[in-house]
Design an enzyme around this catalytic site. Structure first.
Site, PDB file in Angstrom:
ATOM      1  N   SER A  94     -14.864  54.692  25.396  1.00 57.74           N
ATOM      2  CA  SER A  94     -14.650  54.103  26.725  1.00 57.74           C
ATOM      3  C   SER A  94     -16.006  53.924  27.409  1.00 57.74           C
ATOM      4  CB  SER A  94     -13.732  55.001  27.560  1.00 57.74           C
ATOM      5  OG  SER A  94     -12.472  55.133  26.948  1.00 57.74           O
ATOM      6  N   ILE A  95     -16.728  52.913  26.969  1.00 60.14           N
ATOM      7  CA  ILE A  95     -18.115  52.744  27.370  1.00 60.14           C
ATOM      8  C   ILE A  95     -18.270  52.514  28.862  1.00 60.14           C
ATOM      9  CG2 ILE A  95     -18.173  50.244  26.950  1.00 60.14           C
ATOM     10  CD1 ILE A  95     -20.928  52.761  25.983  1.00 60.14           C
ATOM     11  N   GLY A  96     -17.308  51.841  29.475  1.00 59.55           N
ATOM     12  CA  GLY A  96     -17.393  51.599  30.913  1.00 59.55           C
ATOM     13  C   GLY A  96     -17.252  52.866  31.737  1.00 59.55           C
ATOM     14  N   ASP A  97     -16.638  53.887  31.154  1.00 56.99           N
ATOM     15  CA  ASP A  97     -16.468  55.156  31.856  1.00 56.99           C
ATOM     16  C   ASP A  97     -17.664  56.088  31.680  1.00 56.99           C
ATOM     17  OD1 ASP A  97     -13.849  54.785  32.948  1.00 56.99           O
ATOM     18  OD2 ASP A  97     -13.032  55.037  30.941  1.00 56.99           O
ATOM     19  N   VAL A  98     -18.242  56.101  30.487  1.00 55.13           N
ATOM     20  CA  VAL A  98     -19.254  57.113  30.192  1.00 55.13           C
ATOM     21  C   VAL A  98     -20.683  56.597  30.243  1.00 55.13           C
ATOM     22  CG1 VAL A  98     -17.645  58.400  28.747  1.00 55.13           C
ATOM     23  CG2 VAL A  98     -19.142  56.713  27.682  1.00 55.13           C
TER      24      VAL A  98
END
Length: 210
Positions: free
Chosen positions: A171-175
């Protein structure tokens, strides 16, 4: 939640009130806790963070939840009841930072929007993490991980040649972008008597207020 006091770090002495849930917000406050800040996580009575229900489970506890909520304290408060709101406001009175990742508009409904908080707690750094920002045509939309990468085009860069767009493995947008924005603001919070953030720190997270 961890029962051991975190080791001293560069953010020792800072107190963070954590209203976040699931991944992006909790990962942000996790980094602050790892750097020595005292993080007090506020959860919904009876339910807690949604991530507590996500497996795998270790001795009945969510490993997913524990992975992004270590080194934090936790308190259950219903911010719609007067008694719990009073407790919450006592926490804010001694805190340096408030972090939330509700859908935009939720804090206003609760009576904890930026103008209200800043008037009562002028030194408090207030950070709002959201998928589409606090203003604009998409601002009120939820931002699950499966919703944002297709809009940004990231899914067109993953997968196999000739195959349809594929979800990114993490979840690249989160982390990636949101969690790293608060450390510069905290550093400035320690240096400026009025709690304002220097322009360089503010640019790191356009939805942060101080």
């Amino acid at each position: 939640m961890s029962t051991h006091a975190p080791k001293a770090g560069p953010l020792e002495g800072f107190t963070v009130i954590d209203l976040t849930r699931v991944l992006a917000g909790p990962y942000c406050t996790l980094l602050l806790a790892d750097l020595g800040a005292r993080v007090i996580k506020v959860e919904q009575p009876g339910l807690g963070d949604d991530a507590r229900q996500i497996g795998p489970f270790v001795e009945g506890d969510s490993a997913y939840f524990m992975s992004v909520n270590r080194n934090k304290e936790s308190i259950a408060l219903d911010l719609k009841t007067p008694a719990d709101r009073a407790v919450f406001e006592q926490l804010l009175a001694t805190a340096d930072v408030l972090v939330e990742n509700f859908r935009p508009g939720t804090m206003e409904k609760l009576g904890y929007d930026w103008p209200t908080l800043h008037a009562r707690f002028p030194k408090l750094v207030f950070t709002s993490a959201s998928g589409f920002g606090q203003t604009g045509p998409y601002s009120r939309r939820p931002a699950p991980d499966m919703g944002v990468p297709p809009i940004g085009g990231t899914m067109s860069l993953t997968g196999h040649p000739g195959a349809p767009p594929t979800r990114v493995g993490v979840s690249i947008g989160d982390v990636d972008p949101i969690p790293h924005a608060r450390t510069p603001a905290l550093q400035q919070r320690g240096l400026r008597a009025d709690g304002r953030v220097q322009p360089g720190a503010e640019a790191a997270d356009p939805h942060a207020h101080s």
